[in-house]
Design an enzyme around this catalytic site. Sequence first.
Site, PDB file in Angstrom:
ATOM      1  N   ASP A   1       2.116   4.002  -3.505  1.00 33.76           N
ATOM      2  CA  ASP A   1       1.928   5.565  -3.609  1.00 33.76           C
ATOM      3  C   ASP A   1       3.076   6.116  -3.698  1.00 33.76           C
ATOM      4  OD1 ASP A   1      -0.851   5.048  -2.899  1.00 33.76           O
ATOM      5  OD2 ASP A   1      -0.799   7.073  -1.491  1.00 33.76           O
TER       6      ASP A   1
ATOM      7  N   ASP B   1       0.839  -1.284  -0.056  1.00 31.74           N
ATOM      8  CA  ASP B   1       0.063   0.071  -0.080  1.00 31.74           C
ATOM      9  C   ASP B   1       1.007   1.163  -0.065  1.00 31.74           C
ATOM     10  OD1 ASP B   1      -2.352   1.698   0.400  1.00 31.74           O
ATOM     11  OD2 ASP B   1      -1.888   1.762   2.545  1.00 31.74           O
TER      12      ASP B   1
END
Length: 343
Positions: A240, A236
């Site tokens: 990004d 996760d």
Amino acid sequence: MLMQRYRVAVLPGDGIGPEVVDGAVRVLQAVEDAAGTYKLELTYGEAGYNCISKYGTNLPPHTIDLLKATRACLKGPMTTPEELGAPPSAALQMRKMFDLYANMRPCFSLPNVPSLKPNIDMIIVRENTEDLYSGIEFELGTGIAVAMRVVTRRASERIARFAFRLAAKRKKHLTYVHKGNILRQTDGIFKQAVLDVATEFPEVRVDDLHIDAAAMQLIKQPESFDVIVTTNLFGDILSDEAAQTVGGLGVASGANIGEKYAMFEPVHGSAPKYAGQNKVNPIATVFAGKMLLDYFGETESAQAVERSVFEVLREGKVLTYDLGGKAKTSEVAEAIATKVHKA
Ligand code: IPM
Ligand code: MN
């Protein structure tokens, strides 16, 4: 010739979701028309924060029925509530409910989009069903809480195999990212699974990297990566970061793949402050649509979408504000759709 038909659920979501999803659907329809060999049967459904006040949940039963009646889903961004007792993120529920165990997030340099290096081309493969996303948290006493990091051999092995298969089709380089020096049990299982699966893919070069070093290496030498495989929370965070190396979340998309179902989404959130302004970049969601076409095996159409996005970016005339332009969401989508016919 028999027309191939694909049933797809479309969930526009919250905030800017409806605008970017409209843009992606516009492009998907253009490329379907251009191909003339298949039909996407799109059915719209509701999900997200906007459903909570109406139904008490962000993934109402009629939407779950819709998902079950389709082969894949194009999902817009959804606002995730943070309050205790609120329903978990709709995306997470879908990932778990349909066992969408592999989260694939490609990051590659794009023309005229600020990028740390000109030649970045990597995919983060994130395990999508366990780890600290188990949702198992307890308050042990006042001011003390624990969360369960669940890692299983089964899930680690299947994500490793997924990542190796992908690496074998690309630049044959896989980096597995973990924190095994601290999380010896959980990441011990993950690491061993990767190493065991590696023996099935002798042609793939394997690198081992701790999560902290990976975070640094992503900035220092992003072009050195091909496929990265990691556990849920590390994936996760890294995805990004990786998106930012090639121009940010406005262009980053993700695929959530299971054995029987798949869900495609932009990596960015619902950006409520821009909602309704027709202002944000639809490209992340257009790329999600491109991955949906790849999933159905409509490779030529998928490539046509990608080429058209590249061309619009290369020309630099129709760009949203995040890329230094003044064009609207719908104008960028239209520009891409127009190119699709010629691609
Ligand atoms: C993502 C998002 C989700 C996640 C949130 C919204 C639950 O950040 O898809 O990366 O953490 O997986
Ligand atoms: Mn995220």
